[in-house]
Design a protein around this motif. Structure first.
Motif, PDB file in Angstrom:
ATOM      1  N   TYR A  32       0.809  -1.219   0.000  1.00 40.27           N
ATOM      2  CA  TYR A  32       0.000   0.000   0.000  1.00 40.27           C
ATOM      3  C   TYR A  32       0.844   1.273   0.000  1.00 40.27           C
ATOM      4  CZ  TYR A  32      -4.549  -2.119  -0.072  1.00 40.27           C
ATOM      5  OH  TYR A  32      -5.670  -2.799  -0.482  1.00 40.27           O
ATOM      6  N   GLU A  33       2.086   1.192   0.419  1.00 39.66           N
ATOM      7  CA  GLU A  33       2.982   2.343   0.273  1.00 39.66           C
ATOM      8  C   GLU A  33       3.121   2.680  -1.213  1.00 39.66           C
ATOM      9  OE1 GLU A  33       6.645   1.296   2.220  1.00 39.66           O
ATOM     10  OE2 GLU A  33       5.751   1.464   4.213  1.00 39.66           O
ATOM     11  N   GLY A  34       3.261   1.658  -2.041  1.00 40.64           N
ATOM     12  CA  GLY A  34       3.349   1.875  -3.482  1.00 40.64           C
ATOM     13  C   GLY A  34       2.034   2.326  -4.072  1.00 40.64           C
ATOM     14  N   VAL A  35       0.951   1.680  -3.684  1.00 43.61           N
ATOM     15  CA  VAL A  35      -0.369   2.039  -4.202  1.00 43.61           C
ATOM     16  C   VAL A  35      -0.684   3.499  -3.876  1.00 43.61           C
ATOM     17  CG1 VAL A  35      -2.856   1.612  -3.974  1.00 43.61           C
ATOM     18  CG2 VAL A  35      -1.272  -0.309  -4.172  1.00 43.61           C
ATOM     19  N   VAL A  40      -3.015   5.725 -10.916  1.00 39.55           N
ATOM     20  CA  VAL A  40      -4.097   4.887 -11.447  1.00 39.55           C
ATOM     21  C   VAL A  40      -4.778   4.113 -10.324  1.00 39.55           C
ATOM     22  CG1 VAL A  40      -4.624   2.904 -12.942  1.00 39.55           C
ATOM     23  CG2 VAL A  40      -3.089   4.720 -13.752  1.00 39.55           C
ATOM     24  N   LEU A  41      -3.997   3.522  -9.425  1.00 39.37           N
ATOM     25  CA  LEU A  41      -4.568   2.666  -8.383  1.00 39.37           C
ATOM     26  C   LEU A  41      -5.122   3.432  -7.185  1.00 39.37           C
ATOM     27  CD1 LEU A  41      -1.999  -0.267  -8.319  1.00 39.37           C
ATOM     28  CD2 LEU A  41      -4.144  -0.099  -9.582  1.00 39.37           C
ATOM     29  N   LYS A  42      -4.445   4.465  -6.766  1.00 38.48           N
ATOM     30  CA  LYS A  42      -4.871   5.162  -5.542  1.00 38.48           C
ATOM     31  C   LYS A  42      -6.332   5.604  -5.590  1.00 38.48           C
ATOM     32  CE  LYS A  42      -3.724   8.715  -2.222  1.00 38.48           C
ATOM     33  NZ  LYS A  42      -2.865   9.824  -1.857  1.00 38.48           N
ATOM     34  N   ASP A  49     -11.223   5.066   3.823  1.00 35.68           N
ATOM     35  CA  ASP A  49     -11.199   3.649   4.173  1.00 35.68           C
ATOM     36  C   ASP A  49      -9.849   3.009   3.836  1.00 35.68           C
ATOM     37  OD1 ASP A  49     -12.296   1.280   5.217  1.00 35.68           O
ATOM     38  OD2 ASP A  49     -12.950   0.617   3.244  1.00 35.68           O
ATOM     39  N   TRP A  50      -8.809   3.800   3.793  1.00 36.20           N
ATOM     40  CA  TRP A  50      -7.473   3.305   3.466  1.00 36.20           C
ATOM     41  C   TRP A  50      -7.057   2.217   4.453  1.00 36.20           C
ATOM     42  CZ3 TRP A  50      -4.915   3.904  -0.863  1.00 36.20           C
ATOM     43  CH2 TRP A  50      -3.550   3.618  -0.906  1.00 36.20           C
ATOM     44  N   ASP A  51      -7.209   2.483   5.740  1.00 37.27           N
ATOM     45  CA  ASP A  51      -6.840   1.493   6.761  1.00 37.27           C
ATOM     46  C   ASP A  51      -7.706   0.246   6.650  1.00 37.27           C
ATOM     47  OD1 ASP A  51      -4.839   3.131   7.752  1.00 37.27           O
ATOM     48  OD2 ASP A  51      -6.098   3.966   9.343  1.00 37.27           O
ATOM     49  N   GLY A  52      -8.972   0.417   6.285  1.00 39.96           N
ATOM     50  CA  GLY A  52      -9.849  -0.731   6.092  1.00 39.96           C
ATOM     51  C   GLY A  52      -9.378  -1.615   4.950  1.00 39.96           C
ATOM     52  N   TRP A  97      -0.629  -2.966 -10.161  1.00 44.05           N
ATOM     53  CA  TRP A  97      -0.861  -3.717  -8.921  1.00 44.05           C
ATOM     54  C   TRP A  97       0.267  -4.733  -8.724  1.00 44.05           C
ATOM     55  CZ3 TRP A  97      -1.564  -8.555  -6.921  1.00 44.05           C
ATOM     56  CH2 TRP A  97      -2.252  -8.670  -5.721  1.00 44.05           C
ATOM     57  N   LEU A  98       0.576  -5.457  -9.795  1.00 44.37           N
ATOM     58  CA  LEU A  98       1.635  -6.461  -9.716  1.00 44.37           C
ATOM     59  C   LEU A  98       2.999  -5.828  -9.438  1.00 44.37           C
ATOM     60  CD1 LEU A  98       0.571  -8.917 -12.556  1.00 44.37           C
ATOM     61  CD2 LEU A  98       0.788  -9.471 -10.102  1.00 44.37           C
TER      62      LEU A  98
END
Length: 135
Positions: A32-35, A40-42, A49-52, A97-98
């Protein structure tokens, strides 16, 4: 005096073998540090709801690999494709994502076999989530 050396029991699951909860927390946190920096992904993750999202992915992966069944207890059957259907998951999103997951997996310093077993699943799962070829 015992004449035969004691052997520790082998881990029964990949969850146990690679370090259990702490390892999966490290994996998902790094992912999630990368996301969080990905344009595109963020936006696919609600800011409130990031922590969720982190918690759900951690629990899902733990359960999948033989850890606690908390994910299903809290959310029912994973139904991954259904849960991802509201989002535009195209090949670009999959590849991003990958890429973030690859960094996260490599950061764990797992044995080559454990790394490949984990990566094989993640790669197959990512390909299965593609639901559009639109840009």
């Amino acid at each position: 005096m015992e004449l035969t050396p004691k052997r520790s029991e082998p881990a029964n699951t990949l969850y146990e073998q690679i370090g259990g909860h702490d390892t999966f927390v490290a994996l998902v946190t790094r992912f999630y540090e990368g996301v969080g920096t990905d344009p595109v992904l963020k936006p696919m993750y609600p800011a409130d709801d990031w922590d969720g999202a982190i918690d759900r992915l951690t629990k899902f992966l733990e359960q999948y690999w033989g850890g606690p069944g908390t994910y299903s207890e809290e959310r029912g059957h994973p139904r991954l494709r259904m849960r991802h259907n509201p989002f535009k998951v195209n090949p670009d999103a999959r590849d991003r994502w990958l890429a973030h997951m690859r960094v996260a997996v490599d950061s764990l310093e797992l044995s080559p076999l454990d790394r490949e077993v984990l990566w094989d699943y993640l790669e197959r799962a990512a390909h299965a989530m593609v639901n559009t070829f639109d840009q």
